[in-house]
Design a protein around this motif. Structure first.
Motif, mmCIF file in Angstrom:
data_model
loop_
_atom_site.group_PDB
_atom_site.id
_atom_site.type_symbol
_atom_site.label_atom_id
_atom_site.label_comp_id
_atom_site.label_asym_id
_atom_site.label_seq_id
_atom_site.Cartn_x
_atom_site.Cartn_y
_atom_site.Cartn_z
ATOM 1 N N UNK A 296 29.234 42.818 52.316
ATOM 2 C CA UNK A 296 28.926 41.283 53.003
ATOM 3 C C UNK A 296 30.706 41.178 52.681
ATOM 4 N N UNK A 297 31.148 41.544 52.594
ATOM 5 C CA UNK A 297 32.878 40.732 52.379
ATOM 6 C C UNK A 297 33.703 41.548 51.869
ATOM 7 N N UNK A 298 35.405 41.316 51.786
ATOM 8 C CA UNK A 298 36.352 42.143 51.790
ATOM 9 C C UNK A 298 36.385 42.818 50.383
ATOM 10 N N UNK A 299 35.709 41.507 49.720
ATOM 11 C CA UNK A 299 35.882 42.017 47.622
ATOM 12 C C UNK A 299 34.845 42.726 47.752
ATOM 13 N N UNK B 64 38.698 52.212 52.888
ATOM 14 C CA UNK B 64 38.302 51.263 53.668
ATOM 15 C C UNK B 64 39.447 50.862 54.044
ATOM 16 N N UNK B 65 39.653 49.276 54.985
ATOM 17 C CA UNK B 65 40.575 48.511 55.453
ATOM 18 C C UNK B 65 40.309 47.170 56.130
ATOM 19 N N UNK B 66 41.673 46.390 55.919
ATOM 20 C CA UNK B 66 40.702 45.667 56.193
ATOM 21 C C UNK B 66 42.495 44.778 56.763
ATOM 22 N N UNK B 67 42.430 43.292 56.877
ATOM 23 C CA UNK B 67 44.066 42.091 57.495
ATOM 24 C C UNK B 67 43.688 41.467 56.495
ATOM 25 N N UNK B 68 45.042 40.476 56.681
ATOM 26 C CA UNK B 68 45.321 39.526 56.573
ATOM 27 C C UNK B 68 44.329 38.695 55.352
ATOM 28 N N UNK C 13 42.400 40.776 53.204
ATOM 29 C CA UNK C 13 42.939 41.281 52.041
ATOM 30 C C UNK C 13 42.979 40.072 50.662
ATOM 31 N N UNK C 14 43.451 39.188 51.500
ATOM 32 C CA UNK C 14 43.804 37.247 50.561
ATOM 33 C C UNK C 14 42.038 37.812 49.361
ATOM 34 N N UNK C 15 41.340 38.169 50.186
ATOM 35 C CA UNK C 15 39.671 37.698 49.282
ATOM 36 C C UNK C 15 39.526 38.799 48.763
ATOM 37 N N UNK C 16 39.683 39.762 48.860
ATOM 38 C CA UNK C 16 39.584 41.388 48.112
ATOM 39 C C UNK C 16 41.279 41.099 47.169
ATOM 40 N N UNK C 17 41.724 40.262 46.946
ATOM 41 C CA UNK C 17 42.750 40.350 46.433
ATOM 42 C C UNK C 17 42.278 41.059 44.847
ATOM 43 N N UNK C 18 41.704 40.249 44.370
ATOM 44 C CA UNK C 18 41.590 40.615 42.570
ATOM 45 C C UNK C 18 41.008 42.009 42.323
ATOM 46 N N UNK C 19 40.382 42.416 43.033
ATOM 47 C CA UNK C 19 39.926 44.083 43.559
ATOM 48 C C UNK C 19 41.583 44.418 43.942
ATOM 49 N N UNK C 20 42.662 44.306 44.316
ATOM 50 C CA UNK C 20 43.181 44.337 44.988
ATOM 51 C C UNK C 20 44.090 45.568 43.619
ATOM 52 N N UNK D 109 52.151 40.301 51.024
ATOM 53 C CA UNK D 109 51.452 38.869 49.205
ATOM 54 C C UNK D 109 50.700 40.459 48.546
ATOM 55 N N UNK D 110 50.894 41.106 48.002
ATOM 56 C CA UNK D 110 50.197 42.438 47.607
ATOM 57 C C UNK D 110 51.266 43.192 47.255
ATOM 58 N N UNK D 111 52.545 42.851 47.262
ATOM 59 C CA UNK D 111 53.700 43.959 47.896
ATOM 60 C C UNK D 111 53.922 44.520 45.893
#
Lengths: 186, 418
Positions: free
Chosen positions: B56-59, B77-81, B84-91, B125-127
């Motif tokens: 239901x979401x990138x997160x 998985x794959x994402x963009x823009x 990627x921010x929305x899944x940030x905590x999981x990253x 942003x996730x470097x």
């Protein structure tokens, strides 16, 4: 390097046209890079796609600003978009239309080009006749092959069959052959 | 097999060849064609034992990948823009837990203002999240890097992002060698997890760690990236043995012998840069370029060696650290801290602005003549900027910057299709 820009409207298969062109070139062992004008596409809005052809690897990623050929899928764009921007007088112009250049209002402009570099083909009408739908891509690609000499008709046919397998592909090949004859005679 | 195909489709086929067991998908332009392609291959029964999960979401996409990976599955998985921010905590969690997930980033700008076009702000942003970040120069390299990414991730138990320029690569239709299943199987062994949630041998993953051990856990994450600095070139060499072509590695140098001005960049713009270098070399200019493939870990020693003879280093980068300048340039300055070589930042291609050969040539020539400022914005419309600054000064309630700039340019805002 030979660069092509294709103008059409969202939904007409502008992106597919560039891809088809690149497949035909690939089948001849050439390098080809097709790409759309990136952005939010909407049905009916003016859309542009590009294709580069070369004998070596294509590394360049800037947009095509000085095309060697322009293919216009929808002649109504002539009034609203500068479709000939960046085109040199030794370039090629192919328009999907059954009207003359005088009727299209570009007779003076195309007079600057070598006569055999400029052509209009009723690709949508040929598609209606052979495919049953106004899908001009196959016929336009054949017209491009005829006037530019950049592609052999055999690879155009193979590319069409690869992209559209089965009866639809064969119908498109028939439209393409008809367009090739018209363009080659023009 | 050599074929004429779309970058996204070729990557989807490469992912399928890597035999993923769980693929989590949530659409976002310009990455969508990739997960659509993988989904079609899974549905067609081309990928054995693979669960394709629409979330239901990138997160959720990365959270499900984390669960799957912890349970011993090869996860993708794959994402963009904004995705990627929305899944940030999981990253950060995936890296902190050391789970070898592979994720494609179809690089795209980050809003506001909303912009669906290419730049590198999302990956940047996730470097420092602990993921390995590899940047593809071409679609061929994007295909090859994904195959290498699974092996690298699983050997080290560390997640890997493969970054490819949105639209410029994802939507380009070109000649790509998509390998055979036999080749990929010969290169990529089945996933043998270092840690796995197993009811027969239960333990927990992701416990709370206090001040007594958190630094040590973090140190080991850093050490793992340093191991990757050694493994990335080694895996590239094995890849070359199996597939017969050079792909990946830490950096690629181009005509740097004797070069006084060297351009450095990430991703697809390196192709255009090479064309510029060839043109300038023909005219007698001593120029070269370096493409950074591995941005994390950062190959400081290799860059020091590659840039050793340069008098000017020009970093062409598709992201901006407001208030600082260039992120990549800052990293390179750190690598070159024992030299006096000036490192210039050229911010280019933001939000999809085309990076042209002529503009690149101008900045490389300016650098060679000592006329390039420390931070330059390529093709910046100074008139539009000055007009907006002046307008905003005249009234307190000046309104939104983006909309006013568009109005000044005689354009209306476009509604993006995300």
């Amino acid at each position: 390097m030979f660069q092509v820009r294709i103008h059409g409207r969202g939904g007409q298969g502008v992106v597919t046209a560039a891809e088809l062109l690149s497949i035909a070139a690939f089948l001849e062992g050439k390098h080809a890079q097709a790409f759309p004008s990136f952005g939010s596409e909407r049905m009916g809005a003016p859309v542009v796609s590009f294709c580069r052809l070369d004998d070596k690897e294509i590394r360049l990623r800037e947009p095509v600003t000085a095309p060697n050929a322009v293919i216009i899928q929808d002649p109504t764009l002539l009034q609203s978009v500068d479709v000939f921007q960046g085109l040199n007088c030794d370039g090629f112009i192919l328009i999907n239309s059954t009207r003359t250049f005088e009727e299209l209002g570009i007779a003076d402009f195309v007079a600057e080009f070598p006569a055999h570099h400029v052509c209009d083909v009723g690709a949508s009408e040929l598609a209606m006749k052979h495919v049953g739908r106004p899908v001009p891509n196959a016929a336009l690609l054949a017209g491009f092959a005829a006037i530019s000499g950049q592609l052999h008709m055999a690879s155009v046919e193979d590319a069409i069959r690869q992209k559209f397998p089965g009866a639809v592909g064969e119908a498109n090949v028939a439209a393409a052959r008809a367009a090739y004859e018209i363009a080659a005679a023009a | 097999m050599l074929k004429q195909t779309e970058g996204s489709q070729a990557v989807a086929e490469a992912i399928a060849l890597c035999r993923p067991e769980v693929v989590c998908a949530y659409p976002i332009t310009p990455q969508t064609h990739i997960v659509e392609g993988v989904g079609a291959l899974v549905k067609a029964g081309k990928v054995e034992n693979c669960e394709f999960i629409n979330v239901e979401s990138e997160f959720a996409a990365l959270s499900v990948a984390i669960g799957a990976s912890a349970a011993g599955a090869r996860a993708y998985t794959a994402t963009a823009s904004q995705g990627l921010l929305f899944m940030g905590e999981a990253v950060y969690n995936a890296a902190g837990l050391g789970l070898p997930i592979v994720m494609t980033i179809g690089n795209r700008a980050i809003g506001a203002p909303i912009n669906i076009w290419n730049d590198h702000t999302d990956s940047m942003s996730m470097k420092d999240s602990g993921w390995i970040q590899l940047f593809a120069e071409t679609n061929q390299e994007a295909v090859d890097l994904h195959i290498q990414a699974f092996r690298l991730a699983e050997e080290l138990s560390c997640p890997v992002m493969v970054c490819m320029d949105g639209f410029i690569l994802t939507h380009a239709y070109e000649r790509i060698d998509v390998p055979s299943q036999e080749e990929v199987d010969a290169f990529l062994p089945p996933y043998d997890p270092i840690q796995v949630l197993d009811p027969a041998e239960p333990y927990s993953i992701g416990a709370m760690v206090g001040p007594e051990a958190f630094t040590e856990v973090r140190y080991l994450a850093h050490e793992k990236q340093l191991q990757a600095l050694r493994r990335i070139p080694e895996i590239g060499a094995v890849f070359k043995d199996v597939f017969g072509r050079q792909s990946g590695g830490l950096i690629h140098s181009y005509r740097t012998e004797g070069a006084e001005t060297i351009a450095v960049a990430l991703g697809s713009v390196n192709g255009t840069i090479k064309e510029v270098i060839d043109g300038m070399r023909e005219d007698g200019a001593a120029v070269g370029s370096v493409s950074i493939c591995s941005f994390r870990p950062f190959p400081s020693a290799e860059l020091r060696a590659a840039l050793a003879g340069a008098k000017h280093v020009v970093v062409i980068e598709k992201s901006l650290a407001p208030g600082l300048g260039g992120i990549v340039a800052s990293n390179i300055r750190l690598a070159l801290r024992e030299t006096t070589v000036p490192v210039y930042t050229v911010i280019a291609g933001l939000g999809g602005r085309p990076i042209t050969m002529s503009s690149l040539r101008e900045v490389l020539e300016a650098a060679g003549n000592g006329r390039l400022p420390e931070v330059q914005f390529l093709d910046l419309d100074h008139g539009a900027v000055e007009h907006e600054i002046l307008r905003a000064k005249q009234t307190r309630r000046a309104g939104p910057t983006a909309e006013n700039i568009l109005r000044n340019l005689g354009q209306s805002a476009v509604v993006g299709n995300e």
